[in-house]
Design an enzyme around this catalytic site. Structure first.
Site, PDB file in Angstrom:
ATOM      1  N   GLY A 194       1.879   2.436  11.032  1.00  0.00           N
ATOM      2  CA  GLY A 194       2.928   3.464  10.986  1.00  0.00           C
ATOM      3  C   GLY A 194       3.540   3.796  12.329  1.00  0.00           C
ATOM      4  O   GLY A 194       4.263   4.783  12.469  1.00  0.00           O
ATOM      5  N   GLU A 222      -7.370   5.047   7.572  1.00  0.00           N
ATOM      6  CA  GLU A 222      -7.129   6.454   7.215  1.00  0.00           C
ATOM      7  C   GLU A 222      -8.341   7.024   6.483  1.00  0.00           C
ATOM      8  O   GLU A 222      -8.654   8.206   6.602  1.00  0.00           O
ATOM      9  CB  GLU A 222      -5.846   6.560   6.363  1.00  0.00           C
ATOM     10  CG  GLU A 222      -4.611   6.371   7.237  1.00  0.00           C
ATOM     11  CD  GLU A 222      -3.412   5.760   6.523  1.00  0.00           C
ATOM     12  OE1 GLU A 222      -3.406   5.707   5.287  1.00  0.00           O
ATOM     13  OE2 GLU A 222      -2.478   5.333   7.239  1.00  0.00           O
ATOM     14  N   LYS A 255       0.070   4.227  -0.445  1.00  0.00           N
ATOM     15  CA  LYS A 255      -0.649   5.411   0.046  1.00  0.00           C
ATOM     16  C   LYS A 255      -0.394   6.595  -0.898  1.00  0.00           C
ATOM     17  O   LYS A 255      -0.400   6.428  -2.113  1.00  0.00           O
ATOM     18  CB  LYS A 255      -0.245   5.706   1.490  1.00  0.00           C
ATOM     19  CG  LYS A 255      -0.398   4.480   2.397  1.00  0.00           C
ATOM     20  CD  LYS A 255      -0.319   4.786   3.849  1.00  0.00           C
ATOM     21  CE  LYS A 255      -0.433   3.498   4.648  1.00  0.00           C
ATOM     22  NZ  LYS A 255      -0.518   3.680   6.070  1.00  0.00           N
ATOM     23  N   ASN A 312       0.863  -1.181   0.000  1.00  0.00           N
ATOM     24  CA  ASN A 312       0.000   0.000   0.000  1.00  0.00           C
ATOM     25  C   ASN A 312       0.901   1.233   0.000  1.00  0.00           C
ATOM     26  O   ASN A 312       1.446   1.605   1.035  1.00  0.00           O
ATOM     27  CB  ASN A 312      -0.896  -0.033   1.253  1.00  0.00           C
ATOM     28  CG  ASN A 312      -1.792   1.188   1.344  1.00  0.00           C
ATOM     29  OD1 ASN A 312      -1.872   1.984   0.410  1.00  0.00           O
ATOM     30  ND2 ASN A 312      -2.473   1.346   2.467  1.00  0.00           N
ATOM     31  N   HIS A 327      -9.838   1.424   4.634  1.00  0.00           N
ATOM     32  CA  HIS A 327      -8.604   1.614   5.390  1.00  0.00           C
ATOM     33  C   HIS A 327      -8.891   2.608   6.513  1.00  0.00           C
ATOM     34  O   HIS A 327      -9.681   3.549   6.336  1.00  0.00           O
ATOM     35  CB  HIS A 327      -7.507   2.154   4.441  1.00  0.00           C
ATOM     36  CG  HIS A 327      -6.157   2.150   5.093  1.00  0.00           C
ATOM     37  ND1 HIS A 327      -5.797   3.084   6.028  1.00  0.00           N
ATOM     38  CD2 HIS A 327      -5.105   1.306   4.963  1.00  0.00           C
ATOM     39  CE1 HIS A 327      -4.563   2.818   6.444  1.00  0.00           C
ATOM     40  NE2 HIS A 327      -4.124   1.734   5.821  1.00  0.00           N
ATOM     41  N   SER A 331       2.721  -1.798  10.653  1.00  0.00           N
ATOM     42  CA  SER A 331       4.141  -1.857  11.029  1.00  0.00           C
ATOM     43  C   SER A 331       4.839  -3.171  10.685  1.00  0.00           C
ATOM     44  O   SER A 331       5.711  -3.637  11.423  1.00  0.00           O
ATOM     45  CB  SER A 331       4.316  -1.534  12.526  1.00  0.00           C
ATOM     46  OG  SER A 331       3.967  -0.191  12.763  1.00  0.00           O
ATOM     47  N   GLU A 356      -6.065  -4.637  10.550  1.00  0.00           N
ATOM     48  CA  GLU A 356      -5.056  -3.593  10.751  1.00  0.00           C
ATOM     49  C   GLU A 356      -5.422  -2.798  12.004  1.00  0.00           C
ATOM     50  O   GLU A 356      -6.233  -1.852  11.928  1.00  0.00           O
ATOM     51  CB  GLU A 356      -5.042  -2.641   9.559  1.00  0.00           C
ATOM     52  CG  GLU A 356      -4.620  -3.262   8.255  1.00  0.00           C
ATOM     53  CD  GLU A 356      -3.927  -2.233   7.363  1.00  0.00           C
ATOM     54  OE1 GLU A 356      -2.802  -2.488   6.961  1.00  0.00           O
ATOM     55  OE2 GLU A 356      -4.516  -1.164   7.108  1.00  0.00           O
TER      56      GLU A 356
HETATM   57  P1  PGA Z   1       2.392   0.517   7.798  1.00  0.00           P
HETATM   58  O1  PGA Z   1       0.988   0.766   7.065  1.00  0.00           O
HETATM   59  O2  PGA Z   1       2.934  -0.789   7.300  1.00  0.00           O
HETATM   60  O3  PGA Z   1       3.242   1.691   7.409  1.00  0.00           O
HETATM   61  O4  PGA Z   1       2.118   0.471   9.266  1.00  0.00           O
HETATM   62  C1  PGA Z   1       0.105  -0.307   6.819  1.00  0.00           C
HETATM   63  C2  PGA Z   1      -1.175   0.221   6.238  1.00  0.00           C
HETATM   64  O5  PGA Z   1      -1.587   1.331   6.585  1.00  0.00           O
HETATM   65  O6  PGA Z   1      -1.804  -0.469   5.419  1.00  0.00           O
END
Ligand code: PGA
Length: 258
Positions: A174, A99, A10, A8, A97, A213, A168
């Site tokens: 993150g 976000e 983003k 991903n 997601h 992460s 998630e």
């Molecule tokens: P990350 O993001 O691996 O940077 O924690 C995962 C995601 O948001 O899908």
């Protein structure tokens, strides 16, 4: 069942960097002999889907979108339909997601509607669910997950298709924090139980990914957790060496650990 690893990206890479990274990952992947035991997909930014697709698809990497509209056609300025994503050769679309739930106020119902359109357009939705740290601390994590999953019942008519759910935890995204193996296993088996008891989907049509992460150090352990069918990778997918290390780790996992 093949493990699925989804990058991903983003909104973190420029067009130039996306293309350069797609080329490097594709060159690595085309030399992999056992490609079909691990599935790889990349979700770049919308405007460069086709360009990245042209690089990766011929090398056996699948294209994913990071979202789609809840409408399939019409006067919806700024939206991108599932149908166009399919025309751009996407195989998957990431939906819900955290976000998007947070910044676009997306609800579980809206996400289920998007998933239904995605199926209609022959895309496989990757539906993200996960709790915040406060919800976990208040002991309401399973209720939150259940609310996020129950709307999927409206997708009952697509039970013969593949359903991918990505667990998630919001607090893991993150942050460098990752749940323990026991915590992931508890949630993954809960997700499977809820979906299978309410939604008579065949075991082989349900894949549960872990995301949050993921890095080169923890990927092997994460992939070995019972019930984890793959990974959704953010930060570590933006760096060639890390992503390729994660891909290599997936080949070391015996296929029986699903
Ligand atoms: P990350 O993001 O691996 O940077 O924690 C995962 C995601 O948001 O899908």
């Amino acid at each position: 069942m093949s493990k699925l690893l989804v990058a991903n990206w983003k909104m973190k890479l420029s067009k130039k960097d996306s293309i350069a990274l797609a080329k490097k990952i594709s060159s690595f992947w085309e030399n992999i002999e056992l490609q079909n035991t691990v599935l790889v997909s990349i979700a770049p930014s919308m405007p460069i889907l086709s360009e990245v697709g042209n690089i990766i698809l011929q090398k056996g990497i699948k294209l994913a979108a990071q979202d789609c509209s809840v409408k399939n056609n019409g006067a919806y300025t700024g939206e991108t339909s599932a149908e166009i994503l399919r025309e751009c050769n996407c195989e998957y679309v990431i939906l819900g997601h955290s976000e998007r739930r947070k910044y676009q106020n997306e609800t579980s119902e809206l996400i289920a509607e998007k998933a239904s359109l995605a199926y209609e357009c022959n895309l496989t939705p990757i539906i993200c669910v996960g709790e915040t740290v406060q919800q976990r601390e208040r002991g309401i994590m399973l209720n939150v997950l259940k609310e996020q999953l129950m709307v999927l019942l409206s997708l009952q008519k697509y039970v013969s298709r593949e359903l991918i759910v990505a667990y998630e935890p919001v607090w893991a995204i993150g942050s460098g924090k990752v749940p323990t193996e026991k915590q992931i296993q508890e949630v993954v088996s809960y997700i499977r139980d809820v979906i299978q008891s309410e939604f008579s989907i065949a075991n082989e049509n349900l894949k549960i990914l872990y995301g949050g992460s993921v890095n080169t150090k923890n990927c092997r352990d994460l992939l070995q957790i019972q019930g984890v069918g793959g990974l959704l990778i953010g930060g570590a997918s933006l760096v060639y060496n890390s992503f390729v290390d994660i891909l290599k780790s997936a080949f070391e996992i015996p296929e029986t650990v699903v």
